[in-house]
Write an enzyme that holds these catalytic residues in place. Structure first.
Site, PDB file in Angstrom:
ATOM      1  CE  LYS A 100       6.605  24.079  24.775  1.00  0.00           C
ATOM      2  NZ  LYS A 100       8.032  23.822  24.619  1.00  0.00           N
ATOM      3  CE  LYS A 109       1.859  19.609  20.164  1.00  0.00           C
ATOM      4  NZ  LYS A 109       3.110  18.886  20.182  1.00  0.00           N
ATOM      5  CE  LYS A 135       6.525  14.289  26.220  1.00  0.00           C
ATOM      6  NZ  LYS A 135       7.385  15.256  25.523  1.00  0.00           N
TER       7      LYS A 135
HETATM    8  P1  ADP Z   1       4.953  17.422  23.680  1.00  0.00           P
HETATM    9  O1  ADP Z   1       4.238  18.448  22.854  1.00  0.00           O
HETATM   10  O2  ADP Z   1       4.064  16.327  24.055  1.00  0.00           O
HETATM   11  O3  ADP Z   1       5.682  18.020  24.867  1.00  0.00           O
HETATM   12  P2  ADP Z   1       7.528  17.244  22.506  1.00  0.00           P
HETATM   13  O4  ADP Z   1       7.506  18.720  22.313  1.00  0.00           O
HETATM   14  O5  ADP Z   1       8.462  16.673  23.498  1.00  0.00           O
HETATM   15  O6  ADP Z   1       6.043  16.770  22.785  1.00  0.00           O
HETATM   16  O7  ADP Z   1       7.760  16.560  21.111  1.00  0.00           O
HETATM   17  C1  ADP Z   1       8.652  15.521  20.831  1.00  0.00           C
HETATM   18  C2  ADP Z   1       8.527  15.146  19.381  1.00  0.00           C
HETATM   19  O8  ADP Z   1       7.240  14.563  19.132  1.00  0.00           O
HETATM   20  C3  ADP Z   1       8.622  16.338  18.425  1.00  0.00           C
HETATM   21  O9  ADP Z   1       9.288  15.961  17.256  1.00  0.00           O
HETATM   22  C4  ADP Z   1       7.208  16.672  18.150  1.00  0.00           C
HETATM   23  O10 ADP Z   1       7.036  17.336  16.920  1.00  0.00           O
HETATM   24  C5  ADP Z   1       6.565  15.303  18.126  1.00  0.00           C
HETATM   25  N1  ADP Z   1       5.163  15.408  18.509  1.00  0.00           N
HETATM   26  C6  ADP Z   1       4.677  15.833  19.689  1.00  0.00           C
HETATM   27  N2  ADP Z   1       3.335  15.807  19.697  1.00  0.00           N
HETATM   28  C7  ADP Z   1       2.964  15.364  18.481  1.00  0.00           C
HETATM   29  C8  ADP Z   1       1.709  15.125  17.862  1.00  0.00           C
HETATM   30  N3  ADP Z   1       0.569  15.315  18.516  1.00  0.00           N
HETATM   31  N4  ADP Z   1       1.699  14.670  16.593  1.00  0.00           N
HETATM   32  C9  ADP Z   1       2.854  14.453  15.908  1.00  0.00           C
HETATM   33  N5  ADP Z   1       4.066  14.660  16.442  1.00  0.00           N
HETATM   34  C10 ADP Z   1       4.138  15.114  17.689  1.00  0.00           C
END
Ligand code: ADP
Ligand code: TRP
Length: 321
Positions: free
Chosen positions: A110, A189, A192
């Site tokens: 991050k 991956k 957001k």
């Molecule tokens: P982001 O990375 O978009 O900020 P979050 O950290 O809020 O997402 O993740 C929320 C949930 O969604 C978590 O359980 C995370 O592991 C899952 N998640 C986020 N991105 C992915 C992805 N690209 N593939 C599978 N699961 C994901």
């Protein structure tokens, strides 16, 4: 069995969130006592915009319900409405070693992506451990990126139990391999924080624009390609019916897969897949007061569950005198 997971309201929820965490959680309603929450305190580590955070919180709640989470069959709340979690975070932070947090990839990633390296961002996994341990969760469905955070939660829980006596259930992660990491437009991956997402509820031209932006290589149509190494195929397979997927896979392997054509088909598939949920979401967001009531009711239930654990923790560490 207690199953728990949370999601940040730090931007529009995307199809990685959906397949990695939201869908497994929705399916888990059948399997046990389900705890689902919107982690607005965590989102504060990257969002410092009052409107964005408050609107994002309600939208994330509407998204989850519209996609199938039934607040009558689970405990569904907003993290910051349960103050017990921040007290537990402090207590746990006093037994969390710096080294444990310094090893966390997510923090480093991050910061590398430009998020300010605050103390809150650094200690993010401690708040997450408190989220999990406070409710004595046994199973935590998450995407692969959260695996290390789960290990931190387990470590902290075990350390507490070791020092102060058996108090916390030690949680297990549940990661569905097939969707553990949904790729983003650029093949990294989907996240957001990386600006490479396809938001769940995008539609029309905006959806089309995103799908068309999925990066592909320049292999000519007639040449064979490896489907599993193709970002577009990996997204297509999440939405395509089995028979169609077999056909497209054959085109990749034998030659004849045209990226542009597959992208157009994917736009239609995504649009159709979320059609019903999209209508439900719009309905929910039209009546924000009712949505807030659902969340307030969820927070009451969550606090009832949290109170005995926090009480025990206070006793165990000597905060009760
Ligand atoms: P982001 O990375 O978009 O900020 P979050 O950290 O809020 O997402 O993740 C929320 C949930 O969604 C978590 O359980 C995370 O592991 C899952 N998640 C986020 N991105 C992915 C992805 N690209 N593939 C599978 N699961 C994901
Ligand atoms: N850190 C998780 C994420 O970014 C969100 C989260 C916070 C979480 N608390 C949690 C997930 C507790 C599972 C359990 O995705």
């Amino acid at each position: 069995m207690k199953i728990l997971s949370g999601i940040q309201p730090s931007g529009q929820l995307h199809i990685g969130n959906y397949f990695g965490m939201m869908l497994p959680m929705i399916r888990n309603m059948e399997k046990g006592e389900l705890y689902a929450f919107i982690v607005n305190l965590h989102a504060l580590t990257s969002v410092h915009d009052k409107e964005k955070l408050s609107a994002g919180t309600l939208e994330a709640a509407a998204d989850f319900i519209a996609l199938g989470l039934d607040p009558d069959r689970c405990i569904f709340w907003v993290q910051g409405d349960v103050p017990e979690v921040t007290e537990l975070t402090w207590i746990l932070s006093t037994l969390t070693s710096m080294g444990l947090l310094e090893r966390c990839h997510s923090y480093k990633d991050k910061v590398a992506k430009g998020i300010a390296p605050s103390h809150g961002l650094f200690s993010y996994p401690v708040l997450m451990a408190a989220d999990i341990l406070l409710y004595q969760a046994e199973i935590v469905p998450v995407g692969k990126d959260q695996k290390q955070h789960l290990e931190v939660a387990r470590d902290i829980g075990m350390r507490f139990n070791h020092i102060f006596g058996e108090t916390f259930v030690i949680p297990e992660p549940a990661i569905e391999e097939s969707v553990a990491t949904v790729p983003g437009l650029d093949g990294q991956k989907m996240s957001k924080s990386y600006d490479n997402t396809i938001p769940i509820f995008l539609e029309g031209k905006k959806l089309k624009k995103k799908v068309m932006a999925i990066q592909t290589d320049s292999t000519p149509v007639e040449e064979p390609k490896d489907p599993d190494a193709c970002n577009l195929y990996n997204m297509f397979k999440l939405f395509a019916p089995a028979e169609r997927l077999t056909e497209v896979r054959k085109l990749y392997v034998e030659g004849g897969a045209a990226y542009g054509y597959i992208k157009q088909e994917l736009v239609k598939l995504i649009d159709e897949y979320f059609k019903e949920a999209r209508a439900k979401r719009a309905e929910l967001l039209q009546d924000k007061e009712s949505l807030k009531k659902i969340l307030a009711n969820g927070a009451l239930k969550a606090r009832e569950k949290a109170a005995p654990t926090l009480d025990l923790v206070r006793q165990r560490v000597g905060l009760k005198y």
